[in-house]
Structure formats: C-alpha cells, structure tokens
Design an enzyme around this catalytic site. Structure first.
Site, PDB file in Angstrom:
ATOM      1  N   SER A  11      45.073  34.618  41.824  1.00 45.41           N
ATOM      2  CA  SER A  11      44.822  36.003  41.406  1.00 45.41           C
ATOM      3  C   SER A  11      44.770  36.164  39.888  1.00 45.41           C
ATOM      4  O   SER A  11      44.106  37.065  39.386  1.00 45.41           O
ATOM      5  CB  SER A  11      45.899  36.932  41.974  1.00 45.41           C
ATOM      6  N   ASP A 181      56.279  37.477  29.353  1.00 53.88           N
ATOM      7  CA  ASP A 181      55.300  38.108  30.240  1.00 53.88           C
ATOM      8  C   ASP A 181      55.735  37.814  31.677  1.00 53.88           C
ATOM      9  O   ASP A 181      56.875  37.414  31.909  1.00 53.88           O
ATOM     10  CB  ASP A 181      53.901  37.533  29.932  1.00 53.88           C
ATOM     11  N   HIS A 184      51.541  38.611  36.838  1.00 50.53           N
ATOM     12  CA  HIS A 184      50.260  39.235  36.486  1.00 50.53           C
ATOM     13  C   HIS A 184      50.312  39.675  35.039  1.00 50.53           C
ATOM     14  O   HIS A 184      51.224  40.385  34.618  1.00 50.53           O
ATOM     15  CB  HIS A 184      49.913  40.367  37.455  1.00 50.53           C
TER      16      HIS A 184
END
Lengths: 231, 231
Positions: A11, A181, A184
């Site tokens: 993804s 982070d 996603h």
C-alpha cells in the site's frame, strides 16, 4: 520510447500518487525523461508478491522500451505486511522472518533474470507508530492490541538490508531514517522516500543529467526560428 | 497488461504530477486499474505538437497493451501557448486562431486513425490572470504588457469547443469553469481538471467500476486461506 521505472510494493507504493506522494514526486521529477509506472498492491506481503510476479511482469514486453521491455530501475518495497504479528488480527498477512528473506531473494533473482541491466532498489518497511495503529485499526480488533509493532518492523528492515547486501543491490533503510513517521507516510515521510530513491538512482548513474529529455525544451527553442528545432 | 491513459499537452500537462496536480490525482484514482502516462511539453503550441506527434506516438507499439498499443483514452490539452499575443514577448509561441483550429483537427484525426477505439478528450486553455502574468514574466518584458490576455484565451477556448463539436469528441471548457484560476493551476484548479476528466471518461463508460482491478484486492482475500486468491 522513454525509459521506465517500476514501483513494486504494497500500500505504501499503491498510495504513492496521493497528494504529496513519493511516486508522484518521482513522476514529476522525471516528467520529460522517464515514465514512472505504478505496481502497488495494498496489503500484499512477499509471499503473495512471489505468486503474482509473472503476471505483473510478463516476459514478453518487446517494443515497450529497452531490452525486452526492461525498465531502467525498479523499487521493491515489501515487508510492512510480512511484519504483521502472527497472533494479532492481521495474522493472515504475516510471513515469518526467514521466509521473508527467502522471498525477497527470490524476487530480486526474478528481476535479475528477466532484466539483467535493470537497477533493483530495495526499500525496508517503515517504522510503526503503535498508538496510531490502535486508533485506526483496519479490521475488528477484539484484543485491543496493535497488529504491528515497531520492533518487529525493525527486524524485517534489518532482514531486508541483509538481503540487499547478499545480493549486492542498493537498499533504503526507511525504518532507521524515519523513526518519527509510521506505516502510511506523512508528507515529510513521502519526501524522505522520494529523496532516498533519487539518491540511490543517482548512485547508479541514473539522474536528470544522465537521462535524455524527450523533445526540445522551450529554453532551447530559438524564438526567431522555432520550427528549426523540429526538423 | 493494464490499459493506459495518455496525457498530451503543454506545461499544464507536464506539471500535472506536481503536488496536488491533476495528473497525479488521475494516477492515484486509477492506481490499480489504469496506467496514466505523461506526455506534457512545456511551452508547446499545436503547431509544434503536430510536428512531434509521430515521434511521441509511434505507430508500432504492439505488446504494449490494447490494439496496437492503443490507450483507452487521451487528453489533448493545448491552446494556452497558441493564445500568446502576436505582438508581445512570447510571440514566437503564438499560433493564429484559424491555424489553431486546423491543428487541433489534425491532432484529433491523427489519434482517430492511429487508435480508432481510443476516447479523445479535448481540454480548452484555462483563463489568464493578467496581473499575475505581469508579476511573473518568464522572459524579458520591456513593453511591460502581459504576453497573454484572458480575452484571447477565451477565443481559443471557444475554438477548441467548436473543434470538439465538429469532431464529435468530448471537451472540457476550463476557460468558463475556472474564471477564478489562471494559466498555471492552483490546487483547486487542479481539482477541477481532475474531476472534469473523470466525468468525461465516465460519460464514455470508463470508470473505476468499468475497469478491471489488477490482482485481488485485500478486501477480497480470504483471511482463512489467502493463497486461494492466487491460484
């Protein structure tokens, strides 16, 4: 025909053309020189990727640019799903660490056989923000536990780096570079991936300076005789 | 092989993969179904586009998806440079209105002959913000006058619409829809182009619902037997 760069992954690749995404940034960077082709499959792990390799990259691509349709480069970006924990709700995506390494080896070998001159760039899974995973589960989560952990993602990242070293291909260690982070990517996370890919490609001699611009640039067209550029 | 959509045009196409750009949005929208291929040439007018058509879209593209490599659709987005005024600093990009119409006709005919089943979508030049053009000239501007005017862009937009009607192809009238944007699109301007392209493609039967998803979606993979999806 323009050269191509394939983006192959899960993804984080499939979503890479969303606003500020690293794939779109690459396409924009190479807007007059290279086609950036998206082959992202959300949720996929290396086990499933291996099953579909020959469908996604069939052998006969003649006339499609380069030797047998060979791209100049391909990013291989799997591991985030392999690293799902085997006893949490996303267990069906889990792949054991040793198999993950073997699968990555097989994927790199597949591309080397299909396209001997193509630069393969591995990308490790990114870090996991476990609190965010708990806030936004993507399936029922009766245990109330994160389906991924940062620690497990780190093990897969180190395995990916080991495979890259064993195969002699470049690797982007996102897990280490992006401990702020998570899964996603944010805008700045996307910026990191873009800059890292550009940097690894440059190390291999592939940059804006080394790629041929498709048709004359406006700055090189003579205002006094524009059509001269198109003879 | 995935179907393709080509984006053919000037800088508003070349820049369409920048942050929030309409090209990137299209690629993201069709991330599992269609390859969006960028063929944008900053500064080009229809006269120059005609000169390079056969180089950009060579006849032999077998094995590249579809009949003779035919894309499912192509956007043709020229006119902003043709509409540069003939007595201002960008006069070398100017193309007279009648020739612009003839050139657009020739471009549409070229694609219809090369790819009889491909949907050609024309896009008119956008409006011009003349004050912004004066603030940001891209060359010496000793006259201190805008190299483009909104009024001239409007004439080319109406000519583009007339060609679309004469050819029986869909057209996006950006000039009318975007009187609050100007030449290089803002985020919201990019959003308008994206939505309009999606809408015209849908009118022609091309949408997420009508295109085949490349490989099983995660939501369709059985968690109890994932590999069943890949047999």
């Amino acid at each position: 025909m323009r050269p191509k760069i394939y983006l192959f992954g899960d993804s984080i690749t499939e979503d890479s053309f969303a606003e500020g995404g690293w794939g779109a940034s690459l396409a924009n960077h190479f807007s007059r020189t290279v086609d950036v082709v998206l082959r992202g499959y959300s949720g996929y792990n290396t086990r499933w990727a291996l099953k579909v390799l020959e469908k996604v990259f069939p052998e006969t691509q003649d006339g499609d640019g380069g030797v047998n349709g060979a791209p100049v480069a391909i990013t291989v970006f799997f591991g985030a799903n392999d690293a799902c924990l085997p006893d949490r709700y996303a267990a069906f995506q889990h792949v054991p660490l040793l198999e993950y390494k073997q699968n990555l080896h097989s994927i790199v070998s597949f591309f080397r056989k299909l396209w001997p001159t193509t630069h393969v760039v591995l990308i490790t899974p990114p870090p996991i923000d476990e609190e965010a995973r708990l806030r936004y589960p993507y399936a029922d989560n009766p245990l109330g536990l994160s389906e991924r952990t940062n620690e497990a993602a780190g093990e897969y990242a180190r395995a990916c780096i080991a495979v890259a070293e064993e195969c002699g291909v470049p690797v982007i260690d996102l897990w280490t570079k992006m401990q702020h982070d998570g899964l996603h990517l944010t805008q700045s996370g996307n910026g990191v991936v873009f800059e890292e890919v550009i940097s690894k490609l440059r190390d291999k001699g592939l940059s804006l300076e080394s790629t041929r611009v498709d048709l004359p640039l406006l700055a090189h067209i003579d205002p006094n005789d524009p059509l001269k550029s198109f003879q």
